[in-house]
Write an enzyme that holds these catalytic residues in place. Structure first.
Site, PDB file in Angstrom:
ATOM      1  N   VAL A  17     -38.159 -42.620  26.805  1.00 58.32           N
ATOM      2  CA  VAL A  17     -37.599 -41.240  27.211  1.00 58.32           C
ATOM      3  C   VAL A  17     -38.046 -40.258  27.180  1.00 58.32           C
ATOM      4  O   VAL A  17     -38.352 -39.383  28.016  1.00 58.32           O
ATOM      5  CB  VAL A  17     -36.163 -41.146  26.531  1.00 58.32           C
ATOM      6  N   MET A  18     -38.996 -40.038  26.223  1.00 61.59           N
ATOM      7  CA  MET A  18     -39.846 -38.869  26.101  1.00 61.59           C
ATOM      8  C   MET A  18     -41.017 -38.724  27.135  1.00 61.59           C
ATOM      9  O   MET A  18     -41.302 -37.652  27.961  1.00 61.59           O
ATOM     10  CB  MET A  18     -40.463 -38.636  24.675  1.00 61.59           C
ATOM     11  N   ASN A  37     -47.287 -47.822  31.804  1.00 65.86           N
ATOM     12  CA  ASN A  37     -46.491 -48.541  30.787  1.00 65.86           C
ATOM     13  C   ASN A  37     -46.651 -49.859  30.482  1.00 65.86           C
ATOM     14  O   ASN A  37     -46.962 -50.362  31.514  1.00 65.86           O
ATOM     15  CB  ASN A  37     -44.928 -47.925  31.031  1.00 65.86           C
ATOM     16  N   SER A  39     -45.020 -52.514  29.838  1.00 67.68           N
ATOM     17  CA  SER A  39     -44.240 -53.270  30.658  1.00 67.68           C
ATOM     18  C   SER A  39     -43.917 -52.448  32.123  1.00 67.68           C
ATOM     19  O   SER A  39     -43.421 -51.267  31.945  1.00 67.68           O
ATOM     20  CB  SER A  39     -42.929 -53.576  30.109  1.00 67.68           C
ATOM     21  N   SER A 133     -42.080 -30.880  20.529  1.00 68.06           N
ATOM     22  CA  SER A 133     -40.506 -30.758  20.083  1.00 68.06           C
ATOM     23  C   SER A 133     -39.623 -30.255  21.232  1.00 68.06           C
ATOM     24  O   SER A 133     -39.962 -29.678  21.889  1.00 68.06           O
ATOM     25  CB  SER A 133     -40.574 -29.678  18.935  1.00 68.06           C
ATOM     26  N   GLY A 134     -38.351 -30.674  20.959  1.00 73.52           N
ATOM     27  CA  GLY A 134     -37.149 -30.382  21.933  1.00 73.52           C
ATOM     28  C   GLY A 134     -36.724 -31.407  22.275  1.00 73.52           C
ATOM     29  O   GLY A 134     -35.595 -31.458  23.204  1.00 73.52           O
ATOM     30  N   LYS A 187     -46.237 -29.608  13.492  1.00 70.20           N
ATOM     31  CA  LYS A 187     -45.197 -30.196  14.136  1.00 70.20           C
ATOM     32  C   LYS A 187     -44.432 -30.725  12.964  1.00 70.20           C
ATOM     33  O   LYS A 187     -43.095 -30.624  12.838  1.00 70.20           O
ATOM     34  CB  LYS A 187     -45.330 -31.225  15.086  1.00 70.20           C
ATOM     35  N   HIS A 190     -42.700 -28.243  11.144  1.00 65.54           N
ATOM     36  CA  HIS A 190     -41.361 -27.891  12.136  1.00 65.54           C
ATOM     37  C   HIS A 190     -40.214 -28.771  11.670  1.00 65.54           C
ATOM     38  O   HIS A 190     -39.244 -28.443  11.574  1.00 65.54           O
ATOM     39  CB  HIS A 190     -41.960 -27.875  13.366  1.00 65.54           C
ATOM     40  N   ASN A 191     -40.643 -30.089  11.871  1.00 66.21           N
ATOM     41  CA  ASN A 191     -39.561 -31.046  11.249  1.00 66.21           C
ATOM     42  C   ASN A 191     -38.881 -30.861  10.151  1.00 66.21           C
ATOM     43  O   ASN A 191     -37.638 -31.048   9.829  1.00 66.21           O
ATOM     44  CB  ASN A 191     -40.053 -32.246  11.723  1.00 66.21           C
ATOM     45  N   GLU A 194     -36.704 -27.894  10.250  1.00 65.33           N
ATOM     46  CA  GLU A 194     -35.451 -28.812  10.839  1.00 65.33           C
ATOM     47  C   GLU A 194     -34.569 -29.104   9.919  1.00 65.33           C
ATOM     48  O   GLU A 194     -33.287 -29.133   9.726  1.00 65.33           O
ATOM     49  CB  GLU A 194     -36.010 -29.451  12.223  1.00 65.33           C
ATOM     50  N   TYR A 195     -34.898 -29.917   9.038  1.00 71.09           N
ATOM     51  CA  TYR A 195     -34.236 -30.923   8.135  1.00 71.09           C
ATOM     52  C   TYR A 195     -33.403 -29.799   7.245  1.00 71.09           C
ATOM     53  O   TYR A 195     -32.280 -30.006   7.031  1.00 71.09           O
ATOM     54  CB  TYR A 195     -35.207 -31.537   7.230  1.00 71.09           C
ATOM     55  N   HIS A 456     -53.541 -28.973 -23.735  1.00 72.34           N
ATOM     56  CA  HIS A 456     -53.963 -28.676 -22.433  1.00 72.34           C
ATOM     57  C   HIS A 456     -54.426 -27.132 -22.329  1.00 72.34           C
ATOM     58  O   HIS A 456     -54.661 -26.741 -21.102  1.00 72.34           O
ATOM     59  CB  HIS A 456     -52.705 -29.110 -21.445  1.00 72.34           C
TER      60      HIS A 456
HETATM   61  P1  NBP Z   1     -40.317 -44.855  21.527  1.00 66.54           P
HETATM   62  O1  NBP Z   1     -40.885 -44.172  20.223  1.00 66.54           O
HETATM   63  O2  NBP Z   1     -39.167 -45.562  21.518  1.00 66.54           O
HETATM   64  O3  NBP Z   1     -41.466 -45.967  22.129  1.00 66.54           O
HETATM   65  C1  NBP Z   1     -41.336 -46.625  23.165  1.00 66.54           C
HETATM   66  C2  NBP Z   1     -42.518 -46.633  23.977  1.00 66.54           C
HETATM   67  O4  NBP Z   1     -43.762 -47.199  23.117  1.00 66.54           O
HETATM   68  C3  NBP Z   1     -42.537 -47.725  25.290  1.00 66.54           C
HETATM   69  O5  NBP Z   1     -42.883 -47.066  26.522  1.00 66.54           O
HETATM   70  C4  NBP Z   1     -43.087 -48.929  24.697  1.00 66.54           C
HETATM   71  O6  NBP Z   1     -43.776 -49.647  25.846  1.00 66.54           O
HETATM   72  C5  NBP Z   1     -44.184 -48.153  24.020  1.00 66.54           C
HETATM   73  N1  NBP Z   1     -45.177 -49.322  23.268  1.00 66.54           N
HETATM   74  C6  NBP Z   1     -44.583 -49.882  22.112  1.00 66.54           C
HETATM   75 BR1  NBP Z   1     -42.961 -49.557  21.363  1.00 66.54          BR
HETATM   76  N2  NBP Z   1     -45.486 -50.604  21.457  1.00 66.54           N
HETATM   77  C7  NBP Z   1     -46.647 -50.649  22.119  1.00 66.54           C
HETATM   78  C8  NBP Z   1     -47.719 -51.184  22.293  1.00 66.54           C
HETATM   79  N3  NBP Z   1     -48.184 -52.170  21.353  1.00 66.54           N
HETATM   80  N4  NBP Z   1     -48.604 -50.804  23.338  1.00 66.54           N
HETATM   81  C9  NBP Z   1     -48.208 -50.274  24.113  1.00 66.54           C
HETATM   82  N5  NBP Z   1     -47.224 -49.282  24.567  1.00 66.54           N
HETATM   83  C10 NBP Z   1     -46.421 -49.700  23.505  1.00 66.54           C
HETATM   84  O7  NBP Z   1     -40.279 -43.587  22.751  1.00 66.54           O
HETATM   85  P2  NBP Z   1     -39.790 -42.210  22.890  1.00 66.54           P
HETATM   86  O8  NBP Z   1     -38.337 -42.196  21.985  1.00 66.54           O
HETATM   87  O9  NBP Z   1     -39.922 -41.933  24.252  1.00 66.54           O
HETATM   88  O10 NBP Z   1     -40.859 -41.156  22.000  1.00 66.54           O
HETATM   89  C11 NBP Z   1     -42.107 -41.336  22.169  1.00 66.54           C
HETATM   90  C12 NBP Z   1     -43.033 -40.674  21.189  1.00 66.54           C
HETATM   91  O11 NBP Z   1     -42.475 -39.197  21.017  1.00 66.54           O
HETATM   92  C13 NBP Z   1     -42.872 -41.440  19.985  1.00 66.54           C
HETATM   93  O12 NBP Z   1     -44.200 -41.188  19.128  1.00 66.54           O
HETATM   94  C14 NBP Z   1     -41.725 -40.383  19.168  1.00 66.54           C
HETATM   95  O13 NBP Z   1     -41.924 -40.355  17.732  1.00 66.54           O
HETATM   96  C15 NBP Z   1     -42.237 -38.978  19.713  1.00 66.54           C
HETATM   97  N6  NBP Z   1     -40.982 -38.149  19.973  1.00 66.54           N
HETATM   98  C16 NBP Z   1     -39.986 -38.607  20.075  1.00 66.54           C
HETATM   99  C17 NBP Z   1     -38.663 -37.445  20.375  1.00 66.54           C
HETATM  100  C18 NBP Z   1     -37.465 -37.796  20.780  1.00 66.54           C
HETATM  101  O14 NBP Z   1     -36.513 -37.043  20.700  1.00 66.54           O
HETATM  102  N7  NBP Z   1     -37.267 -39.291  21.196  1.00 66.54           N
HETATM  103  C19 NBP Z   1     -39.341 -36.254  19.979  1.00 66.54           C
HETATM  104  C20 NBP Z   1     -40.427 -35.690  20.041  1.00 66.54           C
HETATM  105  C21 NBP Z   1     -41.259 -36.722  19.757  1.00 66.54           C
HETATM  106  P3  NBP Z   1     -42.488 -50.874  26.185  1.00 66.54           P
HETATM  107  O15 NBP Z   1     -41.841 -50.073  27.431  1.00 66.54           O
HETATM  108  O16 NBP Z   1     -43.503 -51.849  27.244  1.00 66.54           O
HETATM  109  O17 NBP Z   1     -41.670 -51.580  25.107  1.00 66.54           O
END
Ligand code: NBP
Length: 481
Positions: A17-18, A37, A39, A133-134, A187, A190-191, A194-195, A456
């Protein structure tokens, strides 16, 4: 490397998603974006749904991906934090050339970023740990971006990041934060803030519900009204929307059918652990992390149902006054939470020699991020007036805001205690304020106790140096330095 096809200014690997949304954001801003990606299905899903939004280059392998990028290459990693990020960095680094830039946009622990930056620098690569963030909406329409890493890399990378970041008064919510792990550190804090912010809002809701007996719909109206004043913020705005939501199955307010056990992904916990190491009292953030943990202790909570509350006081009779008291308590406690977070940033900066500028954080957190709020303009102004401010609550605007709120704050905390309603963040923020302004703290006694059982030593108010009392001897005092 197929350099003839190197047409993309930025590559994004990790298209959940991000990553998908930020890739679309780059493309919508006129950049050609190479997509990758693990996959390929996610790459194709993105192209099928949004391929017409801009220029994308579909790639399947890392070689194809890197071959599609202009040099120096800029690759944004948006994969799961932790081991997955290390695996992707290694794969990229093995095929990249000196001067290329790897940006980790995931929620990495800042100490991992420090380690990764050093390892990449040793291989001639630029590594930028960038806090983003966002949430998914921000990633698509303009997040707040906190990039750390080498300053030189920001010259090439900054314009791209600033173009996709949120803007407030034309100013991008993105700036170079400082060296190595500083972007992810900021960051993380920041989080943590946020908590605290969310916990404080939760406590305000709890009081409006249980001390005043208001319905979810009524409380939504209160938050909507608060959002037109000094509390205006994304979190207050969405609180009203969550409280307005009616569950389609039961017809009840959705908030009443959601299980009251808050989860956490870890950044709040990281903030508190780091604050403990730095010796910075982030009490609001810590209470928020513990409150989530307590809410999730379902077995203990179930077993404790029916424990006596003791004699409770009458509920407030003047609902209007008490609502205003809660608003003021919320604002004062929120100021304390931000002040503590900014203290942690200053301490982290000193510990790691980052030379961070707190005013920069206030500026870039005004938009895009989850804690965006009207009063961040005030924080920005406070640091403009005095970059070496000892505490945010001592800036004239915040001092006045807290002093105007303090009577309400005390009424809210004491009423909550008398009604048996837990308000850990309100109460600890008030205790922090009272401790900070206290002329004498009981720490003098603590020092006496430490000297008694552990020799101490202690300092005296009337003389320089260290002293020790011969507790097990004749109890005379000796110099200990
Ligand atoms: P996820 O944190 O759910 O990660 C999914 C992605 O990681 C997919 O593209 C997956 O590939 C890939 N991946 C994994 Br799991 N293991 C892998 C590996 N060994 N090698 C290569 N790719 C791998 O995705 P997200 O929620 O979009 O978040 C992405 C980052 O952004 C995270 O670090 C998250 O903490 C951070 N973040 C998220 C938010 C939020 O609101 N969600 C906000 C701010 C920051 P695949 O498709 O092949 O399984």
């Amino acid at each position: 490397m197929a350099s003839a096809n190197a047409i993309a200014q930025i590559g994004v690997t990790g298209l959940a998603v991000m990553g998908s949304n930020i890739a679309r954001n780059f493309a919508r801003n006129g950049y050609t974006v190479a997509l990758h990606n693990r996959s390929v299905a996610k790459t194709d899903a993105l192209l099928a749904a949004h391929g017409d939004e801009g220029q994308f280059v579909r790639t399947e392998t890392i070689e194809e991906f890197l071959g599609a990028l202009e040099k120096p290459r800029r690759v944004l990693i948006m994969v799961k934090a932790g081991e997955a990020t290390d695996a992707v960095i290694e794969e990229l680094a093995a095929a990249m050339e000196p001067g290329d830039i790897i940006i980790d946009g995931g929620n990495a622990l800042y100490t991992d970023t420090i380690r990764r930056e050093a390892a990449m620098a040793a291989r001639g690569l630029n590594f930028v740990g960038a806090g983003i963030s966002g949430g998914e909406e921000g990633a698509l329409n303009g997040p707040a971006i906190m990039p750390g890493g080498p300053k030189e890399s920001y010259e090439s990378l900054g314009p791209l990041l600033e173009s996709v970041a949120a803007k407030v008064d034309g100013v991008p919510c993105c700036t170079h934060i400082g060296p190595d792990g500083s972007g992810h550190f900021v960051k993380m804090v920041h989080n943590g803030i946020e908590y605290a912010d969310m916990q404080l809002i939760g406590e305000a809701y709890h009081l409006l519900r249980d001390a005043l007996g208001s319905s979810a719909g009524q409380i939504a109206e209160v938050f909507t009204e608060w959002n037109s004043g000094e509390l205006e913020s994304y979190l207050v705005e969405i609180t009203a929307q969550v409280l307005q939501q009616v569950d389609a199955t039961t017809g009840e307010p959705l908030v009443d059918v959601i299980v009251d056990a808050a989860e956490q992904k870890g950044t709040g916990r990281w903030t508190v652990k780091s604050a403990l190491d730095l010796g910075i009292p982030v009490t609001g953030i810590a209470e928020a992390v513990f409150a989530r943990a307590l809410s999730g202790s379902r077995a203990q909570r179930k077993a404790a149902q029916g424990l006596a509350a003791g004699t409770l006081a009458e509920k407030p009779t003047d609902a209007k006054q008490f609502t205003e008291d809660i608003r003021r308590a919320l604002y004062a406690s929120k100021i304390v939470a931000y002040a503590q977070g900014f203290d942690q940033i200053a301490a982290g900066s000193a510990e790691y020699d980052w030379d961070l500028h707190p005013g920069d954080m206030a500026t870039i957190w005004r938009g895009g991020c989850i804690i965006r709020a009207r009063f961040l303009n005030r924080i920005k102004e406070a640091y403009e007036q005095d970059p070496a401010l000892p505490s945010l609550i001592l800036a004239p605007y915040f001092r006045q805001a807290i002093e105007e709120a303090v009577d309400s704050w005390r009424r809210v905390v004491s009423t909550a205690v008398q009604l048996g309603i837990p308000v850990p963040a309100f109460a600890s923020s008030l205790a922090y304020y009272d401790a900070l302004r206290a002329e004498r703290l009981p720490a003098a006694l603590t020092q006496g106790q430490r000297d008694f059982f552990g020799a101490h030593t202690y300092e005296r108010v009337d003389a320089d140096g260290k002293f020790h009392t011969l507790w097990s001897g004749d109890r005379t005092e000796v110099r200990a330095d």
